[in-house]
Design an enzyme around this catalytic site. Sequence first.
Site, PDB file in Angstrom:
ATOM      1  N   LYS A  14      46.451  44.003  37.190  1.00  0.00           N
ATOM      2  CA  LYS A  14      46.276  45.361  37.709  1.00  0.00           C
ATOM      3  C   LYS A  14      47.040  45.550  39.029  1.00  0.00           C
ATOM      4  CE  LYS A  14      41.724  45.372  37.875  1.00  0.00           C
ATOM      5  NZ  LYS A  14      41.268  44.091  37.319  1.00  0.00           N
ATOM      6  N   ARG A  89      33.706  50.370  37.761  1.00  0.00           N
ATOM      7  CA  ARG A  89      33.350  49.141  37.051  1.00  0.00           C
ATOM      8  C   ARG A  89      32.019  49.264  36.325  1.00  0.00           C
ATOM      9  NH1 ARG A  89      36.672  45.687  40.563  1.00  0.00           N
ATOM     10  NH2 ARG A  89      36.676  43.546  39.834  1.00  0.00           N
ATOM     11  N   ARG A 128      46.934  31.623  40.387  1.00  0.00           N
ATOM     12  CA  ARG A 128      46.847  32.499  41.556  1.00  0.00           C
ATOM     13  C   ARG A 128      46.097  31.824  42.709  1.00  0.00           C
ATOM     14  NH1 ARG A 128      44.134  38.369  40.842  1.00  0.00           N
ATOM     15  NH2 ARG A 128      42.159  37.353  41.312  1.00  0.00           N
ATOM     16  N   ARG A 134      41.967  33.261  47.957  1.00  0.00           N
ATOM     17  CA  ARG A 134      40.740  34.036  47.748  1.00  0.00           C
ATOM     18  C   ARG A 134      39.595  33.113  47.379  1.00  0.00           C
ATOM     19  NH1 ARG A 134      41.677  39.414  44.205  1.00  0.00           N
ATOM     20  NH2 ARG A 134      39.561  38.862  43.613  1.00  0.00           N
ATOM     21  N   ARG A 145      32.887  36.265  37.581  1.00  0.00           N
ATOM     22  CA  ARG A 145      33.596  37.555  37.579  1.00  0.00           C
ATOM     23  C   ARG A 145      33.950  37.996  36.168  1.00  0.00           C
ATOM     24  NH1 ARG A 145      38.005  35.682  41.245  1.00  0.00           N
ATOM     25  NH2 ARG A 145      39.177  37.505  40.618  1.00  0.00           N
TER      26      ARG A 145
HETATM   27  P1  ADP Z   1      39.397  41.095  40.402  1.00  0.00           P
HETATM   28  O1  ADP Z   1      40.685  40.431  40.763  1.00  0.00           O
HETATM   29  O2  ADP Z   1      38.320  40.133  40.029  1.00  0.00           O
HETATM   30  O3  ADP Z   1      39.551  42.221  39.450  1.00  0.00           O
HETATM   31  P2  ADP Z   1      38.810  42.827  42.709  1.00  0.00           P
HETATM   32  O4  ADP Z   1      39.735  42.492  43.791  1.00  0.00           O
HETATM   33  O5  ADP Z   1      39.005  44.113  41.999  1.00  0.00           O
HETATM   34  O6  ADP Z   1      38.783  41.614  41.712  1.00  0.00           O
HETATM   35  O7  ADP Z   1      37.280  42.790  43.227  1.00  0.00           O
HETATM   36  C1  ADP Z   1      36.772  41.654  43.872  1.00  0.00           C
HETATM   37  C2  ADP Z   1      35.255  41.776  44.034  1.00  0.00           C
HETATM   38  O8  ADP Z   1      34.938  42.964  44.768  1.00  0.00           O
HETATM   39  C3  ADP Z   1      34.448  41.865  42.752  1.00  0.00           C
HETATM   40  O9  ADP Z   1      34.185  40.601  42.198  1.00  0.00           O
HETATM   41  C4  ADP Z   1      33.186  42.564  43.263  1.00  0.00           C
HETATM   42  O10 ADP Z   1      32.347  41.664  43.961  1.00  0.00           O
HETATM   43  C5  ADP Z   1      33.723  43.546  44.287  1.00  0.00           C
HETATM   44  N1  ADP Z   1      34.067  44.868  43.698  1.00  0.00           N
HETATM   45  C6  ADP Z   1      35.306  45.407  43.615  1.00  0.00           C
HETATM   46  N2  ADP Z   1      35.274  46.612  43.028  1.00  0.00           N
HETATM   47  C7  ADP Z   1      33.978  46.852  42.713  1.00  0.00           C
HETATM   48  C8  ADP Z   1      33.295  47.913  42.064  1.00  0.00           C
HETATM   49  N3  ADP Z   1      33.945  49.002  41.602  1.00  0.00           N
HETATM   50  N4  ADP Z   1      31.935  47.820  41.924  1.00  0.00           N
HETATM   51  C9  ADP Z   1      31.277  46.754  42.381  1.00  0.00           C
HETATM   52  N5  ADP Z   1      31.857  45.698  42.976  1.00  0.00           N
HETATM   53  C10 ADP Z   1      33.194  45.736  43.145  1.00  0.00           C
END
Ligand code: ADP
Length: 189
Positions: A14, A89, A128, A134, A145
């Site tokens: 993404k 989400r 990654r 991270r 996740r």
């Molecule tokens: P990924 O690479 O896992 O898609 P993101 O960078 O989008 O991760 O998100 C990292 C973390 O931030 C998630 O695991 C969650 O804890 C939190 N998070 C991000 N977006 C949301 C959301 N829309 N609702 C709830 N938690 C979120």
Amino acid sequence: MLNIVLFGPPGAGKGTQAAKLIEKYQLVHISTGDLFRMHIKEQTELGKRVKDLLDNGILVPDSVTIDMLEEEVQKNPDAKGIIFDGFPRTVPQAEALDAFLSSKNSGIKTVLQLDVNEEELKRRIAERRKISGRADDDQDKLVKRIDEYFNKTVHVLPYYQGQNKLTVVNGIGQIEDIFGQLCSSIDTE
Ligand code: ADP
């Protein structure tokens, strides 16, 4: 406004595709994951509240996430369009986004889902981890996740399918080819 939801599991690509799309279509990029990480880095009140959740790959409660998201949208009143990355989400988040955008006489134009199987996701995140630094890229957290995605987040798909807004793009292949497919889907909307 050209508002797009970019949808897909952790590691689907993404971030990579969002960067290319914002350049081509001159859009504002809002990534809730990036926003949370920024709050944590700057040790804001919100950052302190969500740190443990992020570190463990657990979703932040809807109300907290929705408030932060709406505030970020308000900061960009002149945007030609917004790419929502990592949001919504959950179904309540999707409903809140629709209500919020329609109060601004706007809405989501299209939802682009990057489809990648679980095996490939795990392989990519292991790669990654070597460079991202991270905390949530380690193996246990990653499993959490991916679970959160398959237990909670996938339910957002039928929501948008019901609105006839969902396009699925195969997220495995060359970055440029995937980008081309996303663009042609946006251009035909
Ligand atoms: P990924 O690479 O896992 O898609 P993101 O960078 O989008 O991760 O998100 C990292 C973390 O931030 C998630 O695991 C969650 O804890 C939190 N998070 C991000 N977006 C949301 C959301 N829309 N609702 C709830 N938690 C979120």
